[in-house]
Design a protein around this motif. Structure first.
Motif, PDB file in Angstrom:
ATOM      1  N   LEU A 147       0.616  -1.186   0.224  1.00  0.00           N
ATOM      2  CA  LEU A 147       0.102  -0.009  -0.001  1.00  0.00           C
ATOM      3  C   LEU A 147       0.980   1.415   0.011  1.00  0.00           C
ATOM      4  O   LEU A 147       0.344   2.331  -0.479  1.00  0.00           O
ATOM      5  CB  LEU A 147      -0.901   0.009   1.175  1.00  0.00           C
ATOM      6  CG  LEU A 147      -2.479  -0.510   1.099  1.00  0.00           C
ATOM      7  CD1 LEU A 147      -3.071  -0.587   2.344  1.00  0.00           C
ATOM      8  CD2 LEU A 147      -3.272   0.387   0.028  1.00  0.00           C
ATOM      9  N   ASP A 148       2.193   1.000   0.269  1.00  0.00           N
ATOM     10  CA  ASP A 148       3.038   2.319   0.349  1.00  0.00           C
ATOM     11  C   ASP A 148       3.164   2.869  -0.852  1.00  0.00           C
ATOM     12  O   ASP A 148       3.500   3.895  -1.314  1.00  0.00           O
ATOM     13  CB  ASP A 148       4.445   2.096   1.061  1.00  0.00           C
ATOM     14  CG  ASP A 148       4.280   1.669   2.383  1.00  0.00           C
ATOM     15  OD1 ASP A 148       3.447   1.992   3.204  1.00  0.00           O
ATOM     16  OD2 ASP A 148       5.100   0.753   2.966  1.00  0.00           O
ATOM     17  N   ASP A 149       2.954   1.874  -1.844  1.00  0.00           N
ATOM     18  CA  ASP A 149       3.195   2.269  -3.479  1.00  0.00           C
ATOM     19  C   ASP A 149       1.967   3.145  -4.026  1.00  0.00           C
ATOM     20  O   ASP A 149       1.693   3.380  -5.123  1.00  0.00           O
ATOM     21  CB  ASP A 149       3.460   1.260  -4.375  1.00  0.00           C
ATOM     22  CG  ASP A 149       4.764   0.444  -3.784  1.00  0.00           C
ATOM     23  OD1 ASP A 149       5.580   1.230  -3.221  1.00  0.00           O
ATOM     24  OD2 ASP A 149       4.905  -0.655  -3.820  1.00  0.00           O
ATOM     25  N   VAL A 150       0.905   3.151  -3.062  1.00  0.00           N
ATOM     26  CA  VAL A 150      -0.340   3.912  -3.732  1.00  0.00           C
ATOM     27  C   VAL A 150      -0.196   5.341  -3.238  1.00  0.00           C
ATOM     28  O   VAL A 150      -0.242   5.254  -1.645  1.00  0.00           O
ATOM     29  CB  VAL A 150      -1.795   3.027  -3.103  1.00  0.00           C
ATOM     30  CG1 VAL A 150      -2.773   3.951  -3.409  1.00  0.00           C
ATOM     31  CG2 VAL A 150      -1.649   1.822  -3.493  1.00  0.00           C
ATOM     32  N   ASP A 151      -0.330   6.048  -4.140  1.00  0.00           N
ATOM     33  CA  ASP A 151      -0.068   7.575  -3.466  1.00  0.00           C
ATOM     34  C   ASP A 151      -1.295   8.115  -2.636  1.00  0.00           C
ATOM     35  O   ASP A 151      -0.859   8.765  -1.765  1.00  0.00           O
ATOM     36  CB  ASP A 151       0.199   8.585  -4.766  1.00  0.00           C
ATOM     37  CG  ASP A 151       1.326   8.151  -5.512  1.00  0.00           C
ATOM     38  OD1 ASP A 151       2.291   7.529  -4.722  1.00  0.00           O
ATOM     39  OD2 ASP A 151       1.436   8.650  -6.536  1.00  0.00           O
ATOM     40  N   VAL A 152      -2.230   8.081  -3.251  1.00  0.00           N
ATOM     41  CA  VAL A 152      -3.502   8.628  -2.377  1.00  0.00           C
ATOM     42  C   VAL A 152      -4.686   7.303  -2.397  1.00  0.00           C
ATOM     43  O   VAL A 152      -5.071   6.774  -3.218  1.00  0.00           O
ATOM     44  CB  VAL A 152      -4.158   9.788  -3.460  1.00  0.00           C
ATOM     45  CG1 VAL A 152      -5.338  10.332  -2.243  1.00  0.00           C
ATOM     46  CG2 VAL A 152      -3.118  10.776  -3.537  1.00  0.00           C
ATOM     47  N   ILE A 153      -5.059   7.283  -0.988  1.00  0.00           N
ATOM     48  CA  ILE A 153      -6.187   6.340  -0.653  1.00  0.00           C
ATOM     49  C   ILE A 153      -7.415   7.213  -0.257  1.00  0.00           C
ATOM     50  O   ILE A 153      -7.030   8.009   0.692  1.00  0.00           O
ATOM     51  CB  ILE A 153      -5.661   5.376   0.417  1.00  0.00           C
ATOM     52  CG1 ILE A 153      -4.597   4.405   0.025  1.00  0.00           C
ATOM     53  CG2 ILE A 153      -6.913   4.460   0.661  1.00  0.00           C
ATOM     54  CD1 ILE A 153      -4.101   3.567   1.195  1.00  0.00           C
ATOM     55  N   VAL A 154      -8.186   7.035  -0.877  1.00  0.00           N
ATOM     56  CA  VAL A 154      -9.432   7.817  -0.567  1.00  0.00           C
ATOM     57  C   VAL A 154     -10.726   6.997   0.017  1.00  0.00           C
ATOM     58  O   VAL A 154     -10.929   5.832  -0.778  1.00  0.00           O
ATOM     59  CB  VAL A 154     -10.102   8.643  -1.800  1.00  0.00           C
ATOM     60  CG1 VAL A 154     -11.397   9.417  -1.436  1.00  0.00           C
ATOM     61  CG2 VAL A 154      -8.900   9.580  -2.449  1.00  0.00           C
ATOM     62  N   ASP A 155     -11.402   7.370   1.090  1.00  0.00           N
ATOM     63  CA  ASP A 155     -12.555   7.003   1.527  1.00  0.00           C
ATOM     64  C   ASP A 155     -13.559   7.457   0.921  1.00  0.00           C
ATOM     65  O   ASP A 155     -14.070   8.462   1.296  1.00  0.00           O
ATOM     66  CB  ASP A 155     -12.470   6.797   3.001  1.00  0.00           C
ATOM     67  CG  ASP A 155     -13.926   6.603   3.492  1.00  0.00           C
ATOM     68  OD1 ASP A 155     -14.824   6.046   2.958  1.00  0.00           O
ATOM     69  OD2 ASP A 155     -14.302   6.441   4.900  1.00  0.00           O
ATOM     70  N   ALA A 156     -14.244   6.863  -0.265  1.00  0.00           N
ATOM     71  CA  ALA A 156     -15.333   7.371  -1.043  1.00  0.00           C
ATOM     72  C   ALA A 156     -16.722   7.542  -0.448  1.00  0.00           C
ATOM     73  O   ALA A 156     -17.693   7.976  -0.697  1.00  0.00           O
ATOM     74  CB  ALA A 156     -15.322   7.003  -2.375  1.00  0.00           C
TER      75      ALA A 156
END
Lengths: 377, 119
Positions: free
Chosen positions: A13-22
């Motif tokens: 998950l460190d490679d995912v720049d932005v995690i959004v709770d939609a």
């Protein structure tokens, strides 16, 4: 000459720049809503809130068969005022969001999820205005939160004005047209002012259901003896009615730039629904004249599905990946549902899909799709 | 190589919408009379293999461009499968609902009062 194409996949998950709770939530109390009422326009309701023994109960034509949130956090509330719920304001949502490793949240209401049950259009419009002004002022204080303004389906014209009034606020990224007890259903022409205003302001329509879901229909719902029984069926069934109504009444054909986000029901029902829509489109051709192509194509173009609640995916992890493939990764948005006690952590989705889909698709699911649809950075 | 097969005499198509279903080299084919012309379509629905051409010929419901009212186009050139209701334009074989779908059509020739399908 042979060529090897290696697809980049993600391992962390460190490679995912932005995690959004939609689908994040913040609970405005009735005091919050009253404090933000426009007193020129809604003076009567200020007094209404003050004189009511239980403000908000007026909207509960629906009563849950058993208390709705029998979770540990709620039990703690009685002793120490530390309950997740009664204090589930934006401050707590923002903190929970950060704690579970989510970078940003799109905020939806909690107490007024059953807004559609209010009978008096004036009252619904007052709650809409009071809640929205509270939301705008609250969002201003948190960098990791944006929100959907709420519209009152009882008064589509006032709702359209409300969209125009608040669309330019920095933290307002969409329109919440609540999916529970939406009568008439979402495709009815009376809602055209709402769709028109949303499209004109480039705001997507989000639809969030509640445990009261389909209470007005069918009669069977009234016989649910527990909240658990309601919670299983109400959310997806309400969305199936809304999506079907929107499509078969041709709303995506009339408003080709409008997008729709369906929240809080997981994604398991989606392949079933879409195939069934396409089948009906052919079998009852003359009853679906407003569409010029199969419903699934409009869904691909304009419908987005929030993933929460995913269920216990560790039992057969690959099945979630198959499900994502059927729905289409480009139409999914990770949702945590923070801070509610049926929330999903990002890992619950990421761990199941990272090996099956490209890095780009996974980044899209985890946050990119939400940022694009809700247009925020 | 294609060749033409006699289907019926023209007097077996007494009115608009008349049809004759026959079998040509193991394939059931329907010939319809429509708007003064003849059209041949496979009697086979690509949905679930139903006898497509045994269903009714109808017009088609669409919407008008201005206010999305439903409008019935009474140009009765759509055959509706009696099994599940899928419809196809007999003049083109195409589904009016989904451009991906179609059923086979065949050329028709008329000579000396006989209607032929070319297959």
């Amino acid at each position: 000459m042979s060529q090897t194409v290696e697809r980049e996949t993600l391992t962390s998950l460190d490679d995912v720049d932005v995690i959004v709770d939609a689908d994040a939530h913040a609970q405005a109390s009735w005091d919050d809503i009253r404090d933000h009422l426009d007193s020129d326009e809604h003076r009567r309701f200020e007094r209404f809130f003050e004189s009511s023994p239980a403000p908000g109960s007026e909207m509960n034509l629906y009563h849950s068969p058993t208390p709705t949130y029998l979770y540990e956090d709620m039990k703690a509330e009685k002793e120490a005022e530390s309950g997740l719920y009664n204090n589930a304001r934006l401050e707590e949502t923002s903190a929970v969001t950060e704690r579970i490793g989510v970078d940003a949240g799109v905020v939806n209401p909690t107490l007024i999820l059953n807004l559609n049950f209010i009978r008096e259009a004036e009252y619904a419009a007052a709650v809409m205005q009071g809640y929205n002004d509270w939301l705008v002022s609250e969002l201003d204080a948190y960098d990791n939160m944006v929100g959907n303004l709420v519209v009152a389906a009882q008064d589509p014209h006032r709702s359209a004005e409300e969209i125009d009034r608040l669309a330019d606020e920095d933290d307002i990224v969409g329109v919440q047209m609540l999916g529970t007890a939406l009568i008439p259903p979402a495709g009815h022409p009376s809602y055209e002012p709402i769709y028109e205003a949303a499209q004109a302001n480039d705001l997507p329509i989000s639809m969030h259901t509640s445990g009261a879901g389909m209470k007005p229909f069918p009669e069977q719902s009234y016989w649910a003896e527990t909240y658990a029984e309601d919670h299983v069926t109400q959310h997806p069934f309400a969305h199936m009615v809304s999506a079907t109504s929107l499509l078969f009444h041709g709303i995506p054909e009339q408003y080709p730039n409008l997008t729709f986000v369906f929240q809080e029901s997981g994604v398991g029902y989606v392949p079933y629904l879409v195939r069934r829509l396409d089948t009906a489109y052919h079998e009852f051709g003359d009853e679906v004249p407003a569409l010029s192509k199969p419903p699934s194509e409009y869904v691909d173009d304009a419908f987005y599905w929030c993933t929460q609640p995913l269920g216990h995916t560790a039992e057969t992890p690959r099945h979630l990946a198959w499900l994502v493939e059927m729905v289409g990764p480009e139409n999914l948005m990770f949702a945590a549902d923070a801070p509610h006690p049926d929330f999903d952590t990002p890992e619950e989705l990421f761990d199941r899909v990272r090996a099956y889909f490209s890095a780009e698709e996974v980044r899209g699911m985890m946050g990119g799709n939400a940022m694009e649809v809700y247009d925020f950075v | 190589m294609t060749r033409r097969h006699p289907v019926a005499d023209t007097d077996e198509f007494p009115e608009e919408g008349s049809r004759v279903i026959t079998e040509i080299e193991g394939q059931e084919i329907a010939v319809f009379r429509y708007d003064g012309e003849y059209y041949a379509v496979a009697n086979y629905c690509i949905h679930q293999a139903g006898p497509l051409c045994e269903g009714p010929l109808t017009g088609h419901v669409g919407t008008d461009d201005e206010n999305w009212d439903w409008v019935y186009d009474d140009d009765e050139k759509y055959v509706v499968c009696p099994w599940h209701g899928w419809m196809f334009d007999i003049t083109t074989g195409r589904s009016p609902k989904d451009e991906r779908y179609g059923v086979p059509t065949y050329d028709v020739e008329v000579e000396d009062g006989t209607v032929y399908a070319v297959r």
